[in-house]
Design an enzyme around this catalytic site. Structure first.
Site, PDB file in Angstrom:
ATOM      1  N   ARG A  45       0.808  -1.217   0.000  1.00 28.02           N
ATOM      2  CA  ARG A  45       0.000   0.000   0.000  1.00 28.02           C
ATOM      3  C   ARG A  45       0.845   1.273   0.000  1.00 28.02           C
ATOM      4  O   ARG A  45       0.323   2.374  -0.118  1.00 28.02           O
ATOM      5  CB  ARG A  45      -0.915   0.014   1.234  1.00 28.02           C
TER       6      ARG A  45
ATOM      7  N   GLY B 181      -4.781   8.702   4.328  1.00 27.84           N
ATOM      8  CA  GLY B 181      -5.753   9.592   3.689  1.00 27.84           C
ATOM      9  C   GLY B 181      -5.218  11.001   3.612  1.00 27.84           C
ATOM     10  O   GLY B 181      -4.009  11.228   3.732  1.00 27.84           O
TER      11      GLY B 181
ATOM     12  N   HIS C   9       1.748   6.737 -38.843  1.00 27.67           N
ATOM     13  CA  HIS C   9       1.393   8.154 -38.685  1.00 27.67           C
ATOM     14  C   HIS C   9       2.325   8.860 -37.706  1.00 27.67           C
ATOM     15  O   HIS C   9       1.984   9.925 -37.186  1.00 27.67           O
ATOM     16  CB  HIS C   9      -0.063   8.275 -38.228  1.00 27.67           C
TER      17      HIS C   9
ATOM     18  N   LYS D  37       0.011   0.352  -4.512  1.00 32.22           N
ATOM     19  CA  LYS D  37      -0.884  -0.634  -5.124  1.00 32.22           C
ATOM     20  C   LYS D  37      -2.210  -0.017  -5.535  1.00 32.22           C
ATOM     21  O   LYS D  37      -2.711  -0.286  -6.609  1.00 32.22           O
ATOM     22  CB  LYS D  37      -1.105  -1.800  -4.149  1.00 32.22           C
TER      23      LYS D  37
HETATM   24  O1  M6R Z   1      -7.157  -0.909  -8.068  1.00 28.28           O
HETATM   25  P1  M6R Z   1      -7.415  -0.347  -9.422  1.00 28.28           P
HETATM   26  O2  M6R Z   1      -7.643  -1.406 -10.447  1.00 28.28           O
HETATM   27  O3  M6R Z   1      -8.511   0.673  -9.444  1.00 28.28           O
HETATM   28  O4  M6R Z   1      -6.080   0.394  -9.815  1.00 28.28           O
HETATM   29  C1  M6R Z   1      -5.968   1.115 -11.011  1.00 28.28           C
HETATM   30  C2  M6R Z   1      -4.528   1.437 -11.306  1.00 28.28           C
HETATM   31  O5  M6R Z   1      -3.976   2.240 -10.304  1.00 28.28           O
HETATM   32  C3  M6R Z   1      -3.686   0.169 -11.454  1.00 28.28           C
HETATM   33  O6  M6R Z   1      -4.198  -0.669 -12.446  1.00 28.28           O
HETATM   34  C4  M6R Z   1      -2.224   0.525 -11.814  1.00 28.28           C
HETATM   35  O7  M6R Z   1      -2.175   1.100 -13.087  1.00 28.28           O
HETATM   36  C5  M6R Z   1      -1.335  -0.707 -11.717  1.00 28.28           C
HETATM   37  N1  M6R Z   1      -0.126  -0.376 -11.038  1.00 28.28           N
HETATM   38  C6  M6R Z   1      -0.968  -1.269 -13.035  1.00 28.28           C
HETATM   39  O8  M6R Z   1      -0.147  -2.373 -12.941  1.00 28.28           O
END
Ligand code: M6R
Length: 615
Positions: free
Chosen positions: A27, A102, A511, A610
């Protein structure tokens, strides 16, 4: 995003909190810190860097006794990641200590107000403002910690999951949530607090997930009392039995979570199918879709909102919904959608895709769509997440915990669920014939086995990675269903190896990007036999005639691309619309091996978290 952990009970808190922080490091990993109550005083240690850096520092700095403590792993939002800005934060008196996941948006005026009353701030964080606000209220009104926290939270604007304790009352921890997750593990005369259940899974299977705008006082020997932050009403705790297992959150013999998760994909896709894909009866059964079939069928269009890899899954879904179910689809970056003034009506059906279910931009896009009357359907992995709760209906991907920061099994399971929905709608609308429908179901059911066959390319992919690991740039090309896979392949390489990579629709190359082609830049071309094969062969020829290097992702037995390309990686044959579930596998492996060879931290790439719970 940050991870928070707390413990109060009869065991030593330190090892529980330390292990919990390691599990929550996905996280955020800019800094980490722990505060323990040792029976007389608070012992606090924090540092820039990872939890293992904290562990080293703690050995030199503090004793680790005590049965009450809190810990934090941080993804920096306010203030650079340094020791001072790391959590936990003390109040000015040194009596209170807090951890926070947060953002407090109105921290500036609150800080000024507190400064005018003599408070001194040592960090640049919004969190230090909150703990002093709580202290100020507690001191002036001579009230208990829980009440002071509640009054303070009624003054702040923003998002939070917090845990705070007072050394003069070391038998309770006060926690609260708004917009950031918080779970309370209920053990045998002991309580655990964490951003998700992973830190306490080996101690208890019972947990309470706080809802937004709820706070709890967790008391030693006495239990948990929950109330609403804003109207002070008491809440009856709902204790859930956790479905999480310890082996799901451990590496299980793999060097990295990302590799484990790449290899888990066949299993994860089967889990996504479970109870939904009934091939022998030619049925797709999905409660969330069946219950809202009219909404799906009457929608003027489907709007998909998501970020990152989930957005790429949305792009694949656009092709499949339009192709099979003939429903117009638009795919939007949630982060853009929410900041313009999009035209949304109650005739739109919005699908929000998110692995974590906590992405702030996606959540905000959902709220916007709901406010304009649209029906919102969620596709999430994390059960009980904010997005799962905020949407009108939805379907879980059931991929199991994804811990590697780079999404892998989340992507393939999202595509799987969206394919199931598209097929179900196509059947209901009559845009697919009965025989075609059965054929699709049959091919879909074969996908897990074919994913395992695609994984057999691992050894060859590793050899290719060795050759190109020092390339400065990569180009990824695909057409149709495999254009989003090209984007996803490029994103994977960028985020874990820090090599610049671009994904492009193959036909667009002429392009502009064709100017980049030379012998130093590898081009990964996704060229399965079904789906614009001749056209993509022409694109490969255009690259070869400019001395470009080609790594082709081809269908087993391919001859034409093999003759043109410098390397080919084979995947099993499948339908065009299902090919992303296979073509993506070697691209995940390629980025993984290059990153490992370059010595990068695959599971925790720099600057990332994450899930992105800030705007
Ligand atoms: O948890 P989420 O699917 O909403 O997260 C979206 C993006 O932050 C997430 O897919 C990010 O792009 C990853 N690190 C890609 O591997």
């Amino acid at each position: 995003m940050c991870g928070i952990v707390g413990y109060i009970g009869h065991r030593e808190a330190y090892p529980i909190i330390l292990k919990g922080l390691k599990r929550l490091e996905y996280r955020g990993y800019d800094s980490a810190g722990i505060a323990l109550y040792d029976g007389t005083d608070i012992k606090l240690s924090k540092t820039k860097g990872k939890v293992e850096d904290l562990e080293d520092k703690i050995k030199k700095e503090i004793t680790t006794d005590g049965t009450l403590g809190i810990g934090h792993t941080r993804w920096a939002t306010h203030g650079v990641p340094n020791d001072v800005n790391s959590h936990p934060h003390y109040s000015n008196s040194g009596n209170l200590v807090i951890i926070h996941n947060g953002i407090i948006e109105n921290y500036e005026p609150l800080k000024q107000e507190l400064e005018s009353r003599g408070y001194i701030f040592h960090s640049d964080t919004d969190t230090e403002v909150l703990v002093n606000l709580i202290e100020d209220i507690k001191k002036n009104d001579d009230i208990k910690l829980g009440k002071a926290v509640q009054i303070a939270l009624n003054q702040v604007i923003g998002a939070y999951a917090i845990a705070v304790f007072d050394k003069s009352k070391p038998n309770e921890i006060v926690v609260a949530r708004l917009g950031s997750p918080l779970a309370i593990g209920i053990g045998d005369d002991e309580f655990f607090i964490a951003s998700d259940a992973s830190p306490f899974i080996e101690y208890t299977k019972n947990a309470i997930y706080l809802e937004d705008e709820e706070m709890a006082v967790v008391r030693r020997h006495r239990g948990v009392s929950i109330r609403k932050i804003h109207d002070d009403s008491l809440v009856n705790p709902y204790i859930q039995e956790l479905q999480l297992h310890l082996e799901q959150i451990e590496k299980g013999g793999y060097d990295h979570f990302m590799l484990k998760e790449i290899y888990e994909q066949a299993h994860a896709i089967s889990d996504t199918f479970r109870g939904r894909l009934l091939t022998d009866k030619a049925i797709i059964k999905m409660g969330g879709v069946e219950d809202n079939m009219k909404k799906f069928l009457n929608a003027d269009r489907i709007l998909i909102v998501a970020c990152g890899t989930s957005w790429h899954a949305g792009l694949v879904a656009e092709y499949i919904f339009e192709d099979l179910a003939r429903i117009p689809v638009e795919v939007e970056y949630a982060s853009e959608f929410r900041y313009r003034n999009p035209v949304i009506t109650e005739n739109d059906l919005v699908i929000a895709i998110s692995q974590s279910g906590e992405t702030a931009d996606t959540l905000a896009a959902i709220k916007l769509a709901k406010s304009r009357g649209a029906f919102v359907f969620g596709v999430c992995n994390v059960v009980g997440s904010s997005i799962a709760r905020e949407t009108h209906a939805g379907a879980y991907t059931h991929a199991g915990p994804e811990i590697g920061v780079a999404s892998t099994k989340a992507f393939t399971t999202q595509i799987t669920i969206l394919t199931l929905i598209a097929l179900r709608l196509a059947r209901a609308k009559g845009t697919i014939s009965s025989s075609d429908y059965r054929h699709h179901l049959f091919e879909l059911e074969m996908i897990p086995e074919k994913v395992n066959q695609a994984l057999e390319s691992d050894y060859m992919v590793k050899q290719i990675a060795e050759v190109y690991k020092n390339a400065k740039n990569f180009l990824y090309l695909g057409r149709g269903y495999n254009f989003p896979v090209a984007l996803e392949g490029a994103l994977k390489l960028k985020e874990i190896s820090y090599i610049h990579a671009e994904g492009y629709p193959a036909a667009e190359m002429k392009h502009g990007p064709i100017a980049l082609i030379d012998e130093d830049m590898p081009t990964v071309v996704i060229a399965p036999r079904k789906g614009h094969y001749d056209k993509i062969v022409s694109n490969i020829q255009e690259i070869k005639s400019r001395k470009g290097v080609i790594i082709g992702i081809v269908t087993k037995g391919d001859v034409t691309v093999r003759e043109l390309a410098d390397h080919v990686i084979e995947i099993p044959e499948t339908l065009d619309c299902l090919s992303p579930l296979l073509t993506t596998i070697p691209l995940q492996l390629l980025s993984y091996h290059i990153a490992v060879m370059l010595g990068k931290n695959v599971d925790q790439p720099r600057n990332l978290a994450k899930s992105v719970t800030v705007e």
